[in-house]
Every structure is written in C-alpha cells, then in structure tokens.
Scaffold this active site. Structure first.
Site, PDB file in Angstrom:
ATOM      1  N   ASN A  10       0.857  -1.181   0.000  1.00 53.83           N
ATOM      2  CA  ASN A  10       0.000   0.000   0.000  1.00 53.83           C
ATOM      3  C   ASN A  10       0.899   1.238   0.000  1.00 53.83           C
ATOM      4  O   ASN A  10       1.673   1.448   0.934  1.00 53.83           O
ATOM      5  CB  ASN A  10      -0.909  -0.018   1.233  1.00 53.83           C
ATOM      6  N   ARG A  21       4.294  18.732   1.024  1.00 53.71           N
ATOM      7  CA  ARG A  21       4.981  19.858   0.375  1.00 53.71           C
ATOM      8  C   ARG A  21       4.443  19.991  -1.041  1.00 53.71           C
ATOM      9  O   ARG A  21       3.766  19.111  -1.551  1.00 53.71           O
ATOM     10  CB  ARG A  21       6.503  19.578   0.311  1.00 53.71           C
ATOM     11  N   HIS A  46      -5.561   3.590  -1.761  1.00 49.43           N
ATOM     12  CA  HIS A  46      -6.858   3.861  -1.142  1.00 49.43           C
ATOM     13  C   HIS A  46      -7.176   5.347  -1.309  1.00 49.43           C
ATOM     14  O   HIS A  46      -6.903   6.161  -0.423  1.00 49.43           O
ATOM     15  CB  HIS A  46      -6.825   3.475   0.343  1.00 49.43           C
ATOM     16  N   HIS A  53      -4.168  11.838   0.492  1.00 44.31           N
ATOM     17  CA  HIS A  53      -2.933  11.114   0.167  1.00 44.31           C
ATOM     18  C   HIS A  53      -2.973  10.704  -1.306  1.00 44.31           C
ATOM     19  O   HIS A  53      -2.552  11.480  -2.159  1.00 44.31           O
ATOM     20  CB  HIS A  53      -2.661   9.948   1.126  1.00 44.31           C
ATOM     21  N   GLU A  73      -8.672   0.231  -2.900  1.00 44.89           N
ATOM     22  CA  GLU A  73      -9.561   0.186  -1.741  1.00 44.89           C
ATOM     23  C   GLU A  73     -10.403   1.454  -1.708  1.00 44.89           C
ATOM     24  O   GLU A  73      -9.956   2.518  -2.129  1.00 44.89           O
ATOM     25  CB  GLU A  73      -8.757   0.130  -0.433  1.00 44.89           C
ATOM     26  N   THR A 104      -8.324   6.489   9.157  1.00 47.62           N
ATOM     27  CA  THR A 104      -7.923   5.217   8.571  1.00 47.62           C
ATOM     28  C   THR A 104      -9.037   4.218   8.794  1.00 47.62           C
ATOM     29  O   THR A 104      -9.899   4.423   9.660  1.00 47.62           O
ATOM     30  CB  THR A 104      -6.596   4.711   9.182  1.00 47.62           C
ATOM     31  N   HIS A 194      -3.969  -4.407   7.944  1.00 49.88           N
ATOM     32  CA  HIS A 194      -4.035  -3.340   8.943  1.00 49.88           C
ATOM     33  C   HIS A 194      -3.143  -3.685  10.137  1.00 49.88           C
ATOM     34  O   HIS A 194      -3.421  -4.617  10.883  1.00 49.88           O
ATOM     35  CB  HIS A 194      -5.455  -3.046   9.436  1.00 49.88           C
ATOM     36  N   ASP A 195      -2.072  -2.932  10.277  1.00 52.76           N
ATOM     37  CA  ASP A 195      -1.116  -3.058  11.388  1.00 52.76           C
ATOM     38  C   ASP A 195      -0.319  -4.360  11.385  1.00 52.76           C
ATOM     39  O   ASP A 195       0.284  -4.715  12.400  1.00 52.76           O
ATOM     40  CB  ASP A 195      -1.810  -2.876  12.746  1.00 52.76           C
ATOM     41  N   GLY A 217       1.045  -1.274   4.283  1.00 56.94           N
ATOM     42  CA  GLY A 217       1.518   0.044   3.881  1.00 56.94           C
ATOM     43  C   GLY A 217       2.292   0.753   4.968  1.00 56.94           C
ATOM     44  O   GLY A 217       3.515   0.885   4.897  1.00 56.94           O
TER      45      GLY A 217
END
Length: 241
Positions: A10, A21, A46, A53, A73, A104, A194-195, A217
């Site tokens: 991810n 920036r 995602h 993002h 996603e 998230t 996830h995690d 990710g």
C-alpha cells in the site's frame, strides 16, 4: 506444498509525504514501479474523497505502468469512487465501510445489516470483470454474511490481532483462525491487512497458511525509512514463506 501468499504494498504513505509539500517528491508512480521491481506481488491504493494522500490522478497514472496486481480500496457509497474503479478496472477492488473524513479504516462491514447493499455493489464490479474483496472483522457470522453477498474474497481487519499480539499471540490469533476456517469452508478467498508488520506477520501466516494476500503500507514504509525500500519489501516477503 505451501500456499503462496501475495504481498501487496500500500503506497498511500508515499502520497502523504508528497502532499506535505508542493511538488512531486516522492514520486508516487515511481513508488509503485519500485514496489514491483523490488519483488512485491501487487500495489494497493486507497483514494479518499478529499485526496489527502492518493489522488485520483495517481490511480490513473499507476494503471498505465503497473505490471503486477492492482488493488484499489475505498468506500463504494461514493459515486466518484465507483466511477474511478469501473474506469481503471484494477484486478481487485476492496470495499471498506469508511465514514467521510475517517483517518484510517477501523472496522469491517456488518455483512448482515448491509447484505442487500453489498450484493448490489459487488455485482456491479464483478460484471466489469473485477475481483471483489470486502473488509470484515474476525467474526464467523460476518464471514457467513459476506458469502451471501457474492464477494470473491474477504479481507480480515487485523488491527485487533496486532494490538493483542505482544500480550497473548495465541489469544490474538484465535478469532482470525475461526473466521478464516469458515471462509475456506464457504470457498471465499482470504486477504488480510491493517497493522501487520515484521513482528506479527509470520505468526499470522503460519496459523492461516491458506491466506491469499496481505496488504501492508504504514509499517512497511516506516521500516523502509530505516532499512531501505527494497530491503523492506524483501523482508516482508520472507515472512510469508
């Protein structure tokens, strides 16, 4: 012969850094190219409505260069998201029940309450030839509900596993094994995410050896800062052997 579990990287965090920036550093498209070059089996993005993002343009640009599996996603309640997926036609779309502005993903679908809704959306994507995975918590009833929607796969939401892993990894993995066994019984493919990180991924794979794919990710990008991007991708791949 062991079941091969794919690693999808991810790349949202590359986009988060770029967006902090002006300009195009780091280059998100290059991050996708390099993920493949370094051994990843796929790339996950995602896009969210506020494009904080991954931007919708990024998704279109990545589609032009990707040679591995592309997984998008997002929340299928957003028509903009549906239109993007049907335009880009990734190999897989993963449907998550995010609220607008959510930081998230933090829970899976209630596949019983939203069964009719999910069935309609899943059919739309499958008609376009896109494999569908839906985010679910490790609850057997939710897996059973998922099977009735017509989805190809489920993605087990692993934040609970990661949070409990250090204190009691056997207890942490137990509901995921039960959910994964039910999914296998119902002939659903199984993804997870996830995690997941270099400390807990191998144990997860060992206990659910028929796992199809993990999407990682945040942890992988954090590790890349210290270990290097190529090395991080390779280290995560080794946890899945």
């Amino acid at each position: 012969m062991s079941h091969s579990t794919k690693l999808s990287v991810n790349i949202n965090k590359f986009a988060t850094l770029r967006n902090s920036r002006s300009g195009n550093n780091p280059d998100v498209v290059k991050a996708a190219i390099d993920a493949q070059r370094f051994g990843a089996d796929g790339v996950t993005v995602h896009p969210r409505p506020d494009e904080r993002h991954i931007r919708y343009k990024d998704v279109r640009d990545i589609k032009k260069i990707i040679g591995t599996e592309f997984n998008i996603e997002g929340n299928c309640s957003e028509q903009k998201f549906i239109d993007l997926v049907l335009e880009v036609k990734p190999e897989q779309v993963t449907l998550v029940p995010d609220a607008l502005g959510q930081l998230t993903s933090d829970h899976g679908w209630n596949t019983i309450e939203h069964q009719a809704y999910l069935t309609e959306k899943i059919a739309l994507f499958k008609k376009a030839g896109i494999r569908v995975s839906i985010f679910v918590d490790p609850v057997v009833e939710m897996v059973e509900g998922a099977a009735k929607t017509g989805t190809d796969r489920i993605e087990l939401y692993t934040e609970g596993y990661a949070r409990r892993f250090e204190s009691n990894k056997e207890k942490a993995i137990a509901p995921y094994i039960a959910a994964a066994q039910k999914a296998k019984e119902l002939k659903l493919g199984i993804n997870a995410g996830h995690d997941l990180d270099l400390y807990n991924l191998q144990f997860f794979k060992k206990n659910i050896p028929w796992l199809d794919e993990v999407s990682i990710g945040h942890a992988l990008v954090c590790d890349a800062l210290y270990l290097g991007y190529e090395n991080a991708v390779q280290l995560y791949k080794r946890q899945l052997l």
